[in-house]
Scaffold this motif. Structure first.
Motif, short mmCIF file in Angstrom:
data_model
loop_
_atom_site.label_atom_id
_atom_site.label_comp_id
_atom_site.label_asym_id
_atom_site.label_seq_id
_atom_site.Cartn_x
_atom_site.Cartn_y
_atom_site.Cartn_z
N ARG A 168 1.19 -1.25 0.22
CA ARG A 168 0.12 -0.09 -0.20
C ARG A 168 0.67 1.09 0.22
O ARG A 168 0.34 2.37 -0.09
CB ARG A 168 -0.95 -0.27 1.32
N THR A 169 2.25 1.03 0.15
CA THR A 169 2.78 2.15 0.87
C THR A 169 3.69 2.78 -0.36
O THR A 169 3.76 3.41 -1.15
CB THR A 169 3.93 2.72 1.86
N ARG A 170 3.74 1.72 -1.78
CA ARG A 170 4.18 1.81 -2.92
C ARG A 170 2.91 2.06 -3.68
O ARG A 170 2.83 2.80 -5.19
CB ARG A 170 5.15 0.10 -3.47
N SER A 171 1.77 1.41 -4.24
CA SER A 171 0.50 1.33 -4.59
C SER A 171 -0.62 1.25 -4.19
O SER A 171 -0.99 0.19 -3.81
CB SER A 171 0.91 0.72 -5.93
N THR A 172 -2.11 2.03 -4.09
CA THR A 172 -2.84 0.93 -3.13
C THR A 172 -3.59 0.60 -3.80
O THR A 172 -4.46 -0.19 -3.75
CB THR A 172 -3.69 3.30 -3.20
N ASP A 173 -3.71 0.91 -5.93
CA ASP A 173 -4.35 0.33 -6.29
C ASP A 173 -3.37 -1.27 -6.07
O ASP A 173 -5.15 -2.29 -6.26
CB ASP A 173 -3.95 0.81 -7.99
N LEU A 174 -2.73 -0.95 -7.00
CA LEU A 174 -2.00 -3.28 -6.73
C LEU A 174 -2.42 -3.39 -4.94
O LEU A 174 -2.50 -4.68 -4.96
CB LEU A 174 -0.02 -3.11 -6.49
N ALA A 175 -2.11 -2.61 -4.14
CA ALA A 175 -3.08 -3.02 -2.52
C ALA A 175 -3.79 -3.98 -3.16
O ALA A 175 -4.09 -4.59 -2.19
CB ALA A 175 -2.69 -2.17 -1.05
N ALA A 176 -5.15 -2.70 -3.27
CA ALA A 176 -6.96 -3.51 -3.49
C ALA A 176 -6.67 -4.67 -4.92
O ALA A 176 -7.42 -5.57 -4.38
CB ALA A 176 -7.69 -2.55 -4.28
N MET A 177 -5.55 -4.83 -5.66
CA MET A 177 -5.73 -6.31 -5.80
C MET A 177 -5.26 -7.07 -5.66
O MET A 177 -6.20 -8.42 -5.69
CB MET A 177 -5.03 -5.94 -7.17
#
Length: 296
Positions: A235-244
């Motif tokens: 999530r610190t890198r990408s909220t989009d990827l974290a959601a995936m």
């Protein structure tokens, strides 16, 4: 013989689709913003016609699509969801304007569901626009890309002997290689009457990160241990990827792999072990500038 316009032809999915179509004896019109690139030269050498096209320049799309029978459409998420939707909408509108007989759009597995994953939602918007366009359509939804395991943080981890991934070790994930996406897309383009109006999620294999660790170790010929990356770190890198990854872990990407193998044997599906054995791990794991990994 079809004349198929292929977007993203210098990328993983478009390149694989172009190769499959050329091997089957069809004419490929490779659309790219960089007709002078080495990747474009490679396509020319394989027999493709290369044409300039820019998603943000409608006249270039109209020119590039004129006289084609069909279109393989892939949209890029790298510039963000808003840009992806704008460009995808423009491409669909140009295809409708050119009165193409068939558009095969590659999206992502489960993009037609309420996933809450931002880059799935942008694909869903483009899918809806395509269905409403009046052009005969097929949507394919690839599962997680095997190709991503040969780059980025996975390759960084494998250099140190760990397979680091943001999922529990025992949670299965549906997987597919870009080669199989291209083969399936080419099949759909060649069998328009069977595929028109269909949305098909595709995967060649389903493996847990624990199983993938063993397969990667065998392919590398050295021990690999699994390390679950915390979602909070992603999530610190990408909220989009974290959601995936949260979606992969909770809902999961259920795709009926057995039915796909049974119904479409001509795709020649590649399992994760097949893919892993085919990679040049020595080159991949040599520190230095990495080739671009495949992205949805």
């Amino acid at each position: 013989m079809l004349t198929v316009a292929v977007t993203g032809a210098t990328g993983a999915q478009g390149g694989a689709t172009a190769r499959s179509l050329l091997a089957a004896g069809h004419r490929v019109r490779a659309l790219t913003r960089r007709p002078g690139s080495p990747a474009a030269d490679t396509l020319r050498a394989l027999g493709a016609e290369v044409r300039f096209a820019d998603f943000d320049d409608r006249s270039s799309l109209d020119t590039a699509l004129a006289g084609a029978d069909s279109l393989f459409a892939v949209t890029a998420i790298e510039a963000g969801g808003e840009v992806e939707v704008r460009q995808g909408t423009a491409l669909v509108d140009a295809a409708a304007g050119a009165r193409l007989g068939h558009v095969v759009l590659t999206s992502v597995a489960h993009a037609d569901r309420d996933t809450g994953v931002p880059h799935y939602e942008s694909k869903r918007t483009i899918e809806r626009h395509l269905r409403a366009s009046g052009t005969p359509w097929t949507v394919i939804g690839p599962a997680a890309f095997m190709d991503n395991y040969a780059g980025g943080w996975t390759a960084d981890g494998l250099r140190e002997g760990t397979f680091a991934w943001p999922m529990p070790a025992d949670r299965p994930l549906a997987l597919i290689s870009s080669r199989d996406i291209g083969a399936f897309a080419a099949l759909a383009l060649q069998r328009r009457e069977d595929f028109a109006g269909l949305r098909v999620d595709i995967a060649a294999d389903e493996r847990t990160p624990g199983e993938m660790t063993g397969i990667l170790a065998a392919a590398l010929g050295r021990p690999v241990s699994y390390e679950e990356v915390p979602l909070a770190y992603v999530r610190t890198r990408s909220t989009d990827l974290a959601a995936m990854f949260a979606y992969f872990t909770t809902s999961g990407l259920d795709v009926d792999v057995a039915a796909l193998h049974r119904d479409f044997p001509e795709v020649g599906w590649h399992g994760f072990p097949d893919w892993a054995r085919a990679q040049d791990w020595t080159a991949i794991l040599t520190p230095g500038p990495m080739p671009e990994a495949a992205h949805h």
